[in-house]
Scaffold this active site. Structure first.
Site, mmCIF file in Angstrom:
data_model
loop_
_atom_site.group_PDB
_atom_site.id
_atom_site.type_symbol
_atom_site.label_atom_id
_atom_site.label_comp_id
_atom_site.label_asym_id
_atom_site.label_seq_id
_atom_site.Cartn_x
_atom_site.Cartn_y
_atom_site.Cartn_z
ATOM 1 N N HIS A 1 0.828 -1.198 0.000
ATOM 2 C CA HIS A 1 0.000 0.000 0.000
ATOM 3 C C HIS A 1 0.863 1.248 0.000
ATOM 4 O O HIS A 1 1.909 1.288 0.633
ATOM 5 C CB HIS A 1 -0.934 0.013 1.209
ATOM 6 C CG HIS A 1 -2.131 0.879 1.002
ATOM 7 N ND1 HIS A 1 -2.085 2.240 1.142
ATOM 8 C CD2 HIS A 1 -3.395 0.568 0.614
ATOM 9 C CE1 HIS A 1 -3.288 2.742 0.869
ATOM 10 N NE2 HIS A 1 -4.103 1.737 0.550
ATOM 11 N N HIS A 2 0.394 2.262 -0.704
ATOM 12 C CA HIS A 2 1.150 3.511 -0.802
ATOM 13 C C HIS A 2 1.215 4.230 0.538
ATOM 14 O O HIS A 2 2.094 5.074 0.767
ATOM 15 C CB HIS A 2 0.516 4.406 -1.868
ATOM 16 C CG HIS A 2 1.476 5.366 -2.498
ATOM 17 N ND1 HIS A 2 2.335 6.149 -1.773
ATOM 18 C CD2 HIS A 2 1.728 5.656 -3.789
ATOM 19 C CE1 HIS A 2 3.052 6.898 -2.599
ATOM 20 N NE2 HIS A 2 2.707 6.604 -3.831
#
Lengths: 475, 475
Positions: free
Chosen positions: B135-136
């Protein structure tokens, strides 16, 4: 563009990443004799010619003025919906169930028609599987299973178009619904769907099973004990499945004067008891299962033939024979009440149609006072062999919906002379789901032994099912 | 439990099913000489011993008082995160890209640490791939790529623990952040994150690229023409990738006095122009790309070495040589401005760190007046061969994030002496993404021809990359 009924809309409104609202079917096939390694590619190539989908496979949900509608997907893209995958080596059932566990946890894309079909190659002996997933807003479990069966051929030579290219007598996208309500009414319906349905469940269940005598074997709603299954769930899933010859279960039923339904409940009860004992979490009070039942042939009432009952699973009793007897008493009493209360059948029918979901809307109090502990469904299936492009359908497993406070769902599906048990659970809340397969075996043997039956497996006649009583492991 | 910075939180707040906020890396490996068919199972079995994850692979997001925090996952379950899959026959790159396209469209489960690692077998010649998704909010593209590279070994004999079991010098989960703000401030930050970041982007970009002379080659924000890429996106993805020898691109740069960055932009520009012409949608005005750039070595300014610029892609010009020249002028002017405005570098750096996402928060007006048309990133990569359990890393492709109004993202990653182009797009908005691979080939040949260079491919030296200039098809 057609508005969804409030019930169908509710499946979209209530869906979250932890509680996806799709059902699926896992089918296992044996290619026809002499099929080469290009059997699947050729089949997929032929299917790929059917680039147009029929209803409901062409319908995507759109939100207009706060209401969900079905709209034809003008940019329908078959490549997105039809997916060719393979199992890693050695391609056992274990790898298949791992794949299904994973894919079943993913939400469907609401920008597209709400289905995905996987063709999964790589099982030993050239066998392959399909896993077909549809949103519950589009189809319920029973009609989904019927649709999948009706899409298949009855002979090895008959060629039918693929699932999405066929038309169905009673298209699931056109579920019977009342005349479209007015705009304001629809809006209210959509917004209030959850609240409208929830009290219906609670009060309806209460009426259906409220004790009418002091001799009370039946289960009571909100009397179910707290268990590890009645918790908020995560978005990941574990799936396990296994099938048994119906004859074996019938022998148990015959010896104990119980219906097949009661026998499957007793098997589940035995397995659940062992599971909870090993987890050191067996409640003193018996578990309660919510069971959608067909009343067809058991009642003279007309109208709806499907209802539901709460079954006392007698998991507190160590003796398998007494346990089965108590289950028989419990379901008999529940059915008796249903028959005495025709007014409530319709209500119950409404409930059963939303069964996998309604309880998920129960508030946090459900953790301490669950209305029931799990759903055990028995989905009727085809009695005769079915074929897809000449490949024989060997095994059929339903993959249903766990919800908040109902982390485990057991759905049992008939096909030919076997029953396929499909266990779907929140991966986190039910960490050792695969053991349920062993415990299910044990529960059957325990019953057979208590009833003086031989435990020698009765062979199922599915030609390609090499070992019908062999365990199917999960990941 | 550690609070996320507002920027990191924003990736969680703004994530929707249509706009997942994860980045990934697709690596292709050749097993060591003499490796048997059990190479992958053995590797996975050894990895399976590492049941504990190090930061950030053990962190899951939890929402407390309206703020996101990282919390250690006490029920970490490796089986969920590590996934062994296979490609269907014939197991070409086409099948690999189809799988990546599909998996990249699925949201990560927020109940668990926000990563998934796939080991994908079934490529010809025993080759295999890994697709690792994070996930960013946990890691940005550049540091994710660095982390993945640092987890690998530099020799065929060195054995390292798997990615999640290693510790990293600068753990991405511990991105530098200010002292934890007070409760009220945090809450405001979280709620307002979107609005806080958005004006920053708009005004910042405007300052960075506002024309200071009348001779204006540079691209202007909000002057980009509407294109099919600047639309609201769906949740499904298509991924295509291809790699080229750096030497081939350097030859172009040498002949045209352009940097490698400018050459990659010109290649993308040529491909985009052909794509839009065949779609009959080439705008009269040139496309504008947002390009995160490294200023290291090009400026004497200290401090942040990373910034961004808007590049005029000159897609309105038919002559590839003139197009490249215009791009060089545009980026040179943009860099010149950056150097003149040190105050803005920091601002720009802040922007670049949220680059894949900020524009997604732009309001609906972005459709008619997009601030720019797409993001083209050049991610630095390792120069030397890397190994995983003795398997040689052959190819590296980044899989980035399309967002609303930026339906196509091109990220280019260096490894050894090749550049891997990764194209990720909304499957619906960019229906013919695979053609971009042909158009990329064409754009390179067109430049070589215009500059009088031989079009004979310069062989890349990756030993297992059989045909480095061969097209990689998407699904």
């Amino acid at each position: 563009m057609k508005a969804l009924s409030p019930t169908d809309s509710a499946f979209l409104w209530m869906e979250t990443r932890n509680q996806p609202m799709h059902v699926a079917g896992l089918n296992i096939y044996t290619p026809p004799p002499g099929a080469g390694p290009d059997f699947i590619p050729k089949m997929l190539e032929a299917w790929g010619q059917h680039i147009r989908a029929q209803s409901p496979f062409n319908l995507r949900p759109v939100l207009r003025m706060g209401m969900w509608h079905w709209q034809e997907d003008k940019d329908f893209e078959l490549d997105y919906h039809l997916r060719h995958v393979a199992l890693p080596q050695p391609g056992r059932i274990r790898e298949l169930l791992a794949m299904v566990s994973r894919v079943h946890g993913n939400l469907l894309d609401r920008n597209r028609p709400l289905w995905e079909a996987y063709v999964i190659e790589g099982l030993p002996g050239g066998r392959f599987a399909t896993y077909i997933k549809m949103h519950h807003a589009l189809v319920d479990g029973v009609s989904g299973a019927r649709m999948m069966a009706s899409a298949l051929a009855h002979t090895a030579t008959e060629q039918k178009p693929p699932l999405w290219a066929q038309t169905y007598g009673r298209a699931p996208g056109a579920r019977p619904s009342k005349a479209a309500p007015g705009l304001v009414e629809q809006f209210q319906n959509a917004v209030l769907a959850g609240r409208q349905i929830l009290p219906g469940i609670a009060s309806g269940l209460w009426d259906v099973v409220r004790p009418v005598t002091t001799q009370d074997w039946a289960a009571l709603p909100f009397q179910a004990p707290p268990t590890p299954f009645n918790v908020e769930i995560s978005g990941s899933r574990r799936f396990a499945s296994q099938s048994y010859p119906i004859a074996r279960l019938k022998a148990i039923g015959h010896a104990a004067q119980a219906t097949i339904n009661d026998v499957t409940l007793a098997i589940c009860a035995g397995a659940l008891r062992e599971y909870l004992i090993t987890q050191n979490k067996l409640p003193a009070k018996p578990l309660v299962a919510m069971v959608p039942v067909s009343l067809h042939g058991e009642t003279t009432e007309g109208g709806n033939q499907v209802s539901l009952l709460l079954a006392n699973l007698a998991t507190h009793m160590a003796d398998p024979r007494k346990r089965l007897k108590r289950i028989v008493q419990s379901t008999a009493q529940a059915k008796q009440r249903l028959m005495e209360m025709p007014r409530l059948q319709k209500m119950a029918h409404g409930m059963s149609s939303i069964s996998p979901m309604g309880p998920g809307m129960v508030t946090g109090t459900a953790k301490k006072h669950p209305p029931f502990n799990l759903v055990i469904s028995n989905v009727p299936g085809p009695k005769e062999s079915l074929y897809m492009n000449g490949a024989h359908l060997d095994e059929v497993y339903p993959v249903s919906i766990p919800t908040h406070y109902l982390a485990l769902n057991i759905t049992i599906s008939g096909y030919r002379d076997t029953l396929g048990f499909g266990y779907i659970a929140c991966r986190r809340s039910v960490p050792a789901l695969q053991r349920m397969l062993d415990y299910t075996d044990n529960a059957i043997r325990e019953l057979e032994s208590a009833l003086g039956l031989s435990s020698v497996p009765v062979a199922a006649s599915a030609p390609a099912s090499k070992a019908p009583t062999k365990k199917r492991r999960t990941t």
